[in-house]
Write a protein that holds these residues in place. Structure first.
Motif, PDB file in Angstrom:
ATOM      1  N   VAL A   1      -0.323  -8.620  -2.687  1.00 52.56           N
ATOM      2  CA  VAL A   1      -0.449  -9.687  -3.681  1.00 52.56           C
ATOM      3  C   VAL A   1      -0.635  -9.040  -5.040  1.00 52.56           C
ATOM      4  O   VAL A   1      -1.573  -8.269  -5.257  1.00 52.56           O
ATOM      5  CB  VAL A   1      -1.633 -10.623  -3.358  1.00 52.56           C
TER       6      VAL A   1
ATOM      7  N   GLU B   1      -0.806  -9.831  -9.195  1.00 53.85           N
ATOM      8  CA  GLU B   1      -1.033 -10.932 -10.131  1.00 53.85           C
ATOM      9  C   GLU B   1      -1.101 -10.407 -11.558  1.00 53.85           C
ATOM     10  O   GLU B   1      -1.982  -9.614 -11.894  1.00 53.85           O
ATOM     11  CB  GLU B   1      -2.301 -11.696  -9.759  1.00 53.85           C
TER      12      GLU B   1
ATOM     13  N   SER C   1       1.300 -15.185  -9.683  1.00 53.93           N
ATOM     14  CA  SER C   1       0.847 -14.553  -8.452  1.00 53.93           C
ATOM     15  C   SER C   1       2.077 -14.329  -7.580  1.00 53.93           C
ATOM     16  O   SER C   1       2.790 -15.262  -7.231  1.00 53.93           O
ATOM     17  CB  SER C   1      -0.162 -15.451  -7.718  1.00 53.93           C
TER      18      SER C   1
ATOM     19  N   ASN D   1       3.632 -16.510  -4.922  1.00 53.33           N
ATOM     20  CA  ASN D   1       2.579 -16.767  -3.937  1.00 53.33           C
ATOM     21  C   ASN D   1       1.998 -18.165  -4.156  1.00 53.33           C
ATOM     22  O   ASN D   1       0.810 -18.341  -4.407  1.00 53.33           O
ATOM     23  CB  ASN D   1       1.498 -15.681  -4.090  1.00 53.33           C
TER      24      ASN D   1
ATOM     25  N   SER E   1      -1.290 -24.317  -3.953  1.00 60.82           N
ATOM     26  CA  SER E   1      -2.321 -23.337  -3.615  1.00 60.82           C
ATOM     27  C   SER E   1      -1.703 -21.956  -3.412  1.00 60.82           C
ATOM     28  O   SER E   1      -0.519 -21.830  -3.086  1.00 60.82           O
ATOM     29  CB  SER E   1      -3.033 -23.768  -2.328  1.00 60.82           C
ATOM     30  N   ARG E   2      -2.491 -20.895  -3.614  1.00 63.14           N
ATOM     31  CA  ARG E   2      -2.041 -19.561  -3.240  1.00 63.14           C
ATOM     32  C   ARG E   2      -1.887 -19.506  -1.720  1.00 63.14           C
ATOM     33  O   ARG E   2      -2.796 -19.882  -0.987  1.00 63.14           O
ATOM     34  CB  ARG E   2      -3.030 -18.502  -3.713  1.00 63.14           C
TER      35      ARG E   2
ATOM     36  N   ALA F   1      -1.590 -16.662   0.035  1.00 61.95           N
ATOM     37  CA  ALA F   1      -2.496 -15.589   0.450  1.00 61.95           C
ATOM     38  C   ALA F   1      -3.405 -15.246  -0.717  1.00 61.95           C
ATOM     39  O   ALA F   1      -2.955 -15.159  -1.861  1.00 61.95           O
ATOM     40  CB  ALA F   1      -1.704 -14.353   0.882  1.00 61.95           C
ATOM     41  N   SER F   2      -4.670 -15.021  -0.442  1.00 62.65           N
ATOM     42  CA  SER F   2      -5.639 -14.749  -1.506  1.00 62.65           C
ATOM     43  C   SER F   2      -5.716 -13.267  -1.852  1.00 62.65           C
ATOM     44  O   SER F   2      -6.156 -12.906  -2.949  1.00 62.65           O
ATOM     45  CB  SER F   2      -7.025 -15.241  -1.097  1.00 62.65           C
ATOM     46  N   LYS F   3      -5.273 -12.400  -0.935  1.00 58.28           N
ATOM     47  CA  LYS F   3      -5.332 -10.957  -1.185  1.00 58.28           C
ATOM     48  C   LYS F   3      -4.315 -10.251  -0.299  1.00 58.28           C
ATOM     49  O   LYS F   3      -3.753 -10.835   0.631  1.00 58.28           O
ATOM     50  CB  LYS F   3      -6.734 -10.422  -0.913  1.00 58.28           C
TER      51      LYS F   3
ATOM     52  N   CYS G   1      -0.867 -21.455   4.504  1.00 57.41           N
ATOM     53  CA  CYS G   1      -1.589 -21.888   3.321  1.00 57.41           C
ATOM     54  C   CYS G   1      -2.942 -22.460   3.738  1.00 57.41           C
ATOM     55  O   CYS G   1      -3.009 -23.327   4.625  1.00 57.41           O
ATOM     56  CB  CYS G   1      -0.773 -22.934   2.574  1.00 57.41           C
TER      57      CYS G   1
END
Length: 228
Positions: free
Chosen positions: A38, A40, A45, A61, A68-69, A71-73, A84
């Motif tokens: 990921v 950003e 993102s 992303n 919404s993202r 994946a967060s990381k 999601c």
């Protein structure tokens, strides 16, 4: 206003940074199929993933349902599917929507061919690069131009990635760039980088569209018994 006008900065993001290649990481960060990164920057993102055939794919992303993202990381996905966390929409590692909860409640036409918007991805010299406009992204070597020969000399594709650090600077990007492009910063900011120091007065600068290059020579240093 060159440094402080929000409207000007918005134009720079749209007309400059979203129309060029960006270094997003190293190929060693995605060694296996299912690994994803990921990245950003500039308000975007991006998710870059190693595919089953060894290629790389990249996409925004952003879940196409409510933004919404996905994946967060960065991480690894054994199944090749990312879910999601907001409403459970499922995407493959190329950004295609593959599963929708409560599918019968949606208009089928709205789901047909739905996917997260693609970005162009290329690996060059061991670096993973992304371009926000895949339809108009030139090959990286065409973008680098004369820098291809200069950078190829370093054999960066054989380098090994051991880690990195990121620093957020509370300043307009041009302030940071201008400070970097002044050779005067090397004796102080990089005082501990090279024994012997730098000869700032012998610095050279070259420009060739759309790039520029600065070379700050090293002062004579001793390596063992050799004098360089």
């Amino acid at each position: 206003s060159i440094y402080t006008d929000p409207a000007r900065f918005a134009l720079e993001r749209d007309r400059m940074f979203r129309r060029t290649w960006h270094v997003a990481g190293r190929v060693e960060e995605l060694p296996e199929a299912g690994d994803f990164l990921v990245w950003e920057r500039i308000g975007q993102s991006i998710l870059i993933a190693r595919q089953a055939d060894g290629s790389l794919a990249g996409f925004h992303n952003v879940c196409q349902h409510r933004g919404s993202r996905i994946a967060s990381k960065s991480g690894h996905c054994d199944t090749g599917r990312l879910t999601c966390p907001f409403h459970g929409f499922v995407y493959d590692l190329a950004g295609r929507l593959v599963s929708v909860p409560q599918r019968s409640t949606f208009d089928p036409a709205h789901l047909e061919g739905l996917r997260a918007a693609e970005v162009a991805v290329e690996a060059w010299g061991g670096w993973i690069c992304v371009h926000f406009d895949p339809a108009n992204a030139p090959p990286i070597e065409a973008c680098l131009g004369e820098l291809v020969d200069e950078l190829s000399w370093y054999g960066m594709e054989d380098w090994k990635y051991y880690g990195s650090s990121s620093y957020a600077v509370d300043a307009n990007w041009k302030i940071v760039l201008e400070g970097f492009l002044e050779a005067w910063h090397t004796p102080t900011a990089h005082a501990g980088s090279v024994r012997g120091g730098y000869e700032v007065h012998r610095s050279t600068f070259a420009t060739f569209d759309p790039h520029s290059m600065m070379v700050v020579p090293l002062a004579a240093i001793e390596i063992g018994r050799a004098h360089v």
